[in-house]
Design a protein around this motif. Sequence first.
Motif, PDB file in Angstrom:
ATOM      1  N   GLY A  20     104.472  13.429 -45.238  1.00  0.00           N
ATOM      2  CA  GLY A  20     105.218  14.051 -46.327  1.00  0.00           C
ATOM      3  C   GLY A  20     104.659  13.683 -47.690  1.00  0.00           C
ATOM      4  N   ARG A  21     104.253  12.432 -47.850  1.00  0.00           N
ATOM      5  CA  ARG A  21     103.696  11.989 -49.122  1.00  0.00           C
ATOM      6  C   ARG A  21     102.381  12.729 -49.426  1.00  0.00           C
ATOM      7  NH1 ARG A  21     104.812   7.727 -52.248  1.00  0.00           N
ATOM      8  NH2 ARG A  21     106.083   6.734 -50.635  1.00  0.00           N
ATOM      9  N   LYS A  22     101.550  12.906 -48.392  1.00  0.00           N
ATOM     10  CA  LYS A  22     100.279  13.613 -48.600  1.00  0.00           C
ATOM     11  C   LYS A  22     100.515  15.071 -48.984  1.00  0.00           C
ATOM     12  CE  LYS A  22      95.694  14.495 -46.730  1.00  0.00           C
ATOM     13  NZ  LYS A  22      95.559  15.637 -47.643  1.00  0.00           N
ATOM     14  N   LEU A  27     100.219  19.276 -52.991  1.00  0.00           N
ATOM     15  CA  LEU A  27     100.849  20.431 -53.615  1.00  0.00           C
ATOM     16  C   LEU A  27     101.319  20.145 -55.036  1.00  0.00           C
ATOM     17  CD1 LEU A  27     102.981  21.866 -50.645  1.00  0.00           C
ATOM     18  CD2 LEU A  27     100.642  22.455 -51.328  1.00  0.00           C
ATOM     19  N   GLY A  28     101.266  18.863 -55.419  1.00  0.00           N
ATOM     20  CA  GLY A  28     101.690  18.485 -56.765  1.00  0.00           C
ATOM     21  C   GLY A  28     103.182  18.629 -56.988  1.00  0.00           C
ATOM     22  N   TYR A  32     110.580  12.634 -52.178  1.00  0.00           N
ATOM     23  CA  TYR A  32     111.759  11.790 -52.006  1.00  0.00           C
ATOM     24  C   TYR A  32     111.772  11.222 -50.587  1.00  0.00           C
ATOM     25  CZ  TYR A  32     113.520  14.092 -56.239  1.00  0.00           C
ATOM     26  OH  TYR A  32     113.661  14.572 -57.513  1.00  0.00           O
ATOM     27  N   ASP A  33     111.543   9.918 -50.474  1.00  0.00           N
ATOM     28  CA  ASP A  33     111.651   9.307 -49.151  1.00  0.00           C
ATOM     29  C   ASP A  33     113.068   8.765 -48.958  1.00  0.00           C
ATOM     30  OD1 ASP A  33     111.750   7.002 -50.690  1.00  0.00           O
ATOM     31  OD2 ASP A  33     109.801   6.243 -50.039  1.00  0.00           O
ATOM     32  N   ARG A  34     113.333   8.178 -47.793  1.00  0.00           N
ATOM     33  CA  ARG A  34     114.675   7.701 -47.481  1.00  0.00           C
ATOM     34  C   ARG A  34     115.157   6.673 -48.495  1.00  0.00           C
ATOM     35  NH1 ARG A  34     112.242   8.061 -42.272  1.00  0.00           N
ATOM     36  NH2 ARG A  34     113.373   9.464 -40.862  1.00  0.00           N
ATOM     37  N   GLU A  35     114.257   5.751 -48.882  1.00  0.00           N
ATOM     38  CA  GLU A  35     114.635   4.679 -49.783  1.00  0.00           C
ATOM     39  C   GLU A  35     115.046   5.223 -51.148  1.00  0.00           C
ATOM     40  OE1 GLU A  35     111.975   4.628 -47.811  1.00  0.00           O
ATOM     41  OE2 GLU A  35     112.765   3.144 -46.395  1.00  0.00           O
ATOM     42  N   LEU A  36     114.316   6.213 -51.644  1.00  0.00           N
ATOM     43  CA  LEU A  36     114.634   6.780 -52.950  1.00  0.00           C
ATOM     44  C   LEU A  36     115.956   7.536 -52.920  1.00  0.00           C
ATOM     45  CD1 LEU A  36     113.855   7.157 -55.846  1.00  0.00           C
ATOM     46  CD2 LEU A  36     112.382   9.072 -55.197  1.00  0.00           C
ATOM     47  N   VAL A  37     116.202   8.283 -51.845  1.00  0.00           N
ATOM     48  CA  VAL A  37     117.477   8.991 -51.711  1.00  0.00           C
ATOM     49  C   VAL A  37     118.618   7.983 -51.657  1.00  0.00           C
ATOM     50  CG1 VAL A  37     118.895  10.453 -50.223  1.00  0.00           C
ATOM     51  CG2 VAL A  37     116.493  11.027 -50.615  1.00  0.00           C
ATOM     52  N   ALA A 190      99.299  17.077 -42.086  1.00  0.00           N
ATOM     53  CA  ALA A 190      99.675  17.514 -43.432  1.00  0.00           C
ATOM     54  C   ALA A 190      98.981  18.835 -43.773  1.00  0.00           C
ATOM     55  CB  ALA A 190      99.314  16.442 -44.458  1.00  0.00           C
ATOM     56  N   GLU A 191      97.693  18.921 -43.487  1.00  0.00           N
ATOM     57  CA  GLU A 191      96.936  20.141 -43.783  1.00  0.00           C
ATOM     58  C   GLU A 191      97.453  21.323 -42.969  1.00  0.00           C
ATOM     59  OE1 GLU A 191      92.939  19.001 -43.005  1.00  0.00           O
ATOM     60  OE2 GLU A 191      92.781  17.739 -44.808  1.00  0.00           O
ATOM     61  N   TYR A 192      97.808  21.067 -41.717  1.00  0.00           N
ATOM     62  CA  TYR A 192      98.346  22.134 -40.863  1.00  0.00           C
ATOM     63  C   TYR A 192      99.651  22.686 -41.443  1.00  0.00           C
ATOM     64  CZ  TYR A 192     100.155  24.482 -36.703  1.00  0.00           C
ATOM     65  OH  TYR A 192     100.663  25.418 -35.832  1.00  0.00           O
TER      66      TYR A 192
END
Length: 206
Positions: A20-22, A27-28, A32-37, A190-192
């Motif tokens: 998800g981060r990649k 895509l710029g 938001y990961d679990r910790e940030l939410v 991620a590319e897929y």
Amino acid sequence: MGHLVITIGCEYGAKGNAIGRKIAEDLGIKFYDRELVDQIIEEVGIPKDIMNRVEEGGTIAGKGAEGDVRGSFSKYADLTERAIHVQKQIIRKLAEKEACVIIGRSADYILKDSKDIKLLRAFIYAPYEIRIQNIMKSHSLSESDAKILLLEKDKRYHKRHLALTGSNRGDRHNRDILINSAFLGVEGTAEYLEELIQKKYGSGEE
């Protein structure tokens, strides 16, 4: 139709967070990961120990999110019910605000009926042995300790998802695609998914 929102549900140790981060970086868009939410949830007044009760099933284990009640969460007598209401509202506001990737927190279910965004809901899984290897490497654990941690996380995430949605985490009906991250690796997966987004929505811009 508005901006792009990608939700990624994932098995612990399946590299969903890295994927998800990649995607967000490529895509710029916001990530938001679990910790940030969870941090945002705490900032609006739901303590971490209450969110832990949600993960353990709380007093409303198995209640579906379809029973959502509108209005101020102060009307909820039970704190776990308040936590669920607040989490759903936060996920919706994050999705409405801007293009983003949201990891976990049952965002796929919460956003399933959204009308004004371009939504892709993915679920990332991997073979048990691969997940154990990933956990051993990322947490510097022995194989036996990695197995214990994986079992604990699987139980916790399942209970949390059940409390929020009334369905099992592996339910394919609230996802657009399920993919084994071990098949293509982090970058390849991620590319897929980026190619899938391009085919479905074009550039993903408004």
